[in-house]
Design a protein around this motif. Structure first.
Motif, PDB file in Angstrom:
ATOM      1  N   UNK A  19      20.629 -22.742 -11.001  1.00 19.31           N
ATOM      2  CA  UNK A  19      20.081 -23.587 -11.904  1.00 19.31           C
ATOM      3  C   UNK A  19      21.144 -24.959 -12.402  1.00 19.31           C
ATOM      4  N   UNK A  20      22.320 -24.301 -12.543  1.00 28.09           N
ATOM      5  CA  UNK A  20      23.343 -25.425 -12.876  1.00 28.09           C
ATOM      6  C   UNK A  20      23.429 -26.326 -11.747  1.00 28.09           C
ATOM      7  N   UNK A  21      23.084 -25.988 -10.577  1.00 27.81           N
ATOM      8  CA  UNK A  21      23.424 -26.846  -9.342  1.00 27.81           C
ATOM      9  C   UNK A  21      22.181 -27.667  -9.146  1.00 27.81           C
ATOM     10  N   UNK A  22      21.159 -27.070  -9.058  1.00 30.61           N
ATOM     11  CA  UNK A  22      19.655 -27.613  -8.568  1.00 30.61           C
ATOM     12  C   UNK A  22      19.114 -28.499  -9.765  1.00 30.61           C
ATOM     13  N   UNK A  23      19.099 -28.198 -11.023  1.00 23.74           N
ATOM     14  CA  UNK A  23      18.424 -29.179 -11.842  1.00 23.74           C
ATOM     15  C   UNK A  23      18.793 -30.551 -11.983  1.00 23.74           C
ATOM     16  N   UNK A  24      20.213 -30.771 -11.936  1.00 22.15           N
ATOM     17  CA  UNK A  24      20.100 -32.217 -11.775  1.00 22.15           C
ATOM     18  C   UNK A  24      19.977 -32.924 -10.569  1.00 22.15           C
ATOM     19  N   UNK A  25      19.863 -32.276  -9.586  1.00 20.98           N
ATOM     20  CA  UNK A  25      19.368 -32.914  -8.165  1.00 20.98           C
ATOM     21  C   UNK A  25      18.028 -32.822  -7.881  1.00 20.98           C
ATOM     22  N   UNK A  26      17.303 -31.920  -8.498  1.00 23.84           N
ATOM     23  CA  UNK A  26      15.924 -31.728  -7.855  1.00 23.84           C
ATOM     24  C   UNK A  26      14.667 -31.689  -9.327  1.00 23.84           C
ATOM     25  N   UNK A  27      15.549 -31.691 -10.193  1.00 24.15           N
ATOM     26  CA  UNK A  27      14.744 -31.511 -11.546  1.00 24.15           C
ATOM     27  C   UNK A  27      14.078 -30.178 -11.992  1.00 24.15           C
ATOM     28  N   UNK A  28      13.430 -30.020 -13.088  1.00 26.48           N
ATOM     29  CA  UNK A  28      13.256 -28.808 -13.647  1.00 26.48           C
ATOM     30  C   UNK A  28      12.078 -27.893 -12.827  1.00 26.48           C
ATOM     31  N   UNK A  29      10.975 -28.629 -12.136  1.00 24.81           N
ATOM     32  CA  UNK A  29      10.094 -27.766 -11.560  1.00 24.81           C
ATOM     33  C   UNK A  29      10.447 -27.460 -10.149  1.00 24.81           C
ATOM     34  N   UNK A  30      11.003 -28.271  -9.277  1.00 20.46           N
ATOM     35  CA  UNK A  30      11.719 -27.687  -8.157  1.00 20.46           C
ATOM     36  C   UNK A  30      12.716 -26.951  -8.396  1.00 20.46           C
ATOM     37  N   UNK A  31      13.503 -27.218  -9.210  1.00 19.55           N
ATOM     38  CA  UNK A  31      14.886 -26.308  -9.329  1.00 19.55           C
ATOM     39  C   UNK A  31      14.361 -25.178 -10.011  1.00 19.55           C
ATOM     40  N   UNK A  32      13.377 -24.858 -10.692  1.00 19.96           N
ATOM     41  CA  UNK A  32      13.146 -23.634 -11.207  1.00 19.96           C
ATOM     42  C   UNK A  32      12.620 -22.726  -9.988  1.00 19.96           C
ATOM     43  N   UNK A  33      11.772 -23.273  -9.034  1.00 18.85           N
ATOM     44  CA  UNK A  33      11.527 -22.688  -8.042  1.00 18.85           C
ATOM     45  C   UNK A  33      12.443 -22.141  -6.963  1.00 18.85           C
ATOM     46  N   UNK A  34      13.427 -23.017  -6.784  1.00 18.58           N
ATOM     47  CA  UNK A  34      14.356 -22.730  -5.793  1.00 18.58           C
ATOM     48  C   UNK A  34      15.020 -21.528  -6.557  1.00 18.58           C
TER      49      UNK A  34
END
Length: 266
Positions: free
Chosen positions: A226-241
């Protein structure tokens, strides 16, 4: 919008806690304990941090969430110890002791200046420590299951809903450091423990507790991603990843555990 978020939080809380409690009754408290470490309560909290505040805020909070898992592990350990020694008002005094321990550890963690490496190392170390401390606890299955009715289901849902709604309100009053630490509060696990303890026995809740540190690694992985992908992909895609990464850990653990069990039998 506020009313919609309230309903979503309530429904998700109901689904997680009832699901885990039924799993404990029909499969085993061991499985429920492992899956209680799966990113449920923290995932909800961090998602709503990102939705209501910003993805960057949630990402920073996720780093402190990893640190806060140390307090969550302390919570279950103190609950275990207290439930063994208190003869009267066992559930109440065990809960108060565990909550006090959680906030004491969180207060100490707030004083530490951390980075991602420290935030990963500390909870991993404590997870292995508590796996060791809980090693002597026996895994006990529930043999006589409680008959579910609407009253029981409502009570189970109430605990989760109340705790999650309180914790997800934190970022309105504090910064991401405190918010991240508080987001590690066992919002799904605590109601589950209360349900199992009240409905069955402390031995059954001890089985849940024994297996929490094993599942906690999935939550460490989730918060890190989460700490890596939220800023990159947003909360929806980031949550799935992030859920994908946490799920891979549990599948790998299950496979390794299966192989080890077969070796022991042979």
């Amino acid at each position: 919008m506020i009313e919609l978020l309230f309903i979503i939080k309530l429904l998700v809380a109901i689904a997680f806690v009832i699901g885990l409690s039924i799993l404990a009754e029909n499969v085993s408290p061991k499985v429920a304990g492992i899956l209680s470490g799966y990113p449920t309560g923290s995932a909800i909290t961090l998602f709503f941090f990102g939705l209501e505040v910003s993805p960057d805020f949630a990402a920073k909070s996720a780093v402190y969430n990893m640190m806060g898992l140390t307090a969550a592990l302390t919570f279950v350990y103190v609950y275990y110890i207290a439930s063994r020694y208190f003869k009267r008002f066992n559930i109440l005094l065990s809960s108060l002791s565990a909550i006090t321990a959680y906030f004491a550890v969180v207060s100490l963690l707030h004083l530490i200046e951390i980075n991602k490496y420290i935030a990963i190392l500390i909870p991993i170390t404590f997870s292995f420590l508590f796996i060791r401390l809980f090693k002597s606890i026996e895994n006990i299955n529930i043999k006589t299951k409680a008959k579910l009715n609407y009253k029981i289901l409502f009570v189970r849902a109430f605990f989760a809903a109340l705790i999650i709604l309180v914790i997800t309100s934190v970022p309105k009053f504090v910064g991401p450091t405190w918010a991240g630490l508080f987001s590690a509060f066992p919002t799904t696990l605590f109601p589950l423990m209360l349900i199992i303890h009240f409905t069955y026995s402390k031995e059954h809740v001890h089985t849940v507790i024994k297996n929490v540190p094993i599942g906690m690694f999935s939550l460490i992985i989730y918060s890190l991603v989460i700490s890596i992908v939220y800023p990159l992909y947003g909360i929806y895609v980031g949550t799935l990843i992030s859920f994908g990464a946490a799920t891979v850990y549990l599948l790998v653990y299950k496979k390794i555990r299966s192989v080890l069990d077969k070796r022991e039998l042979n």
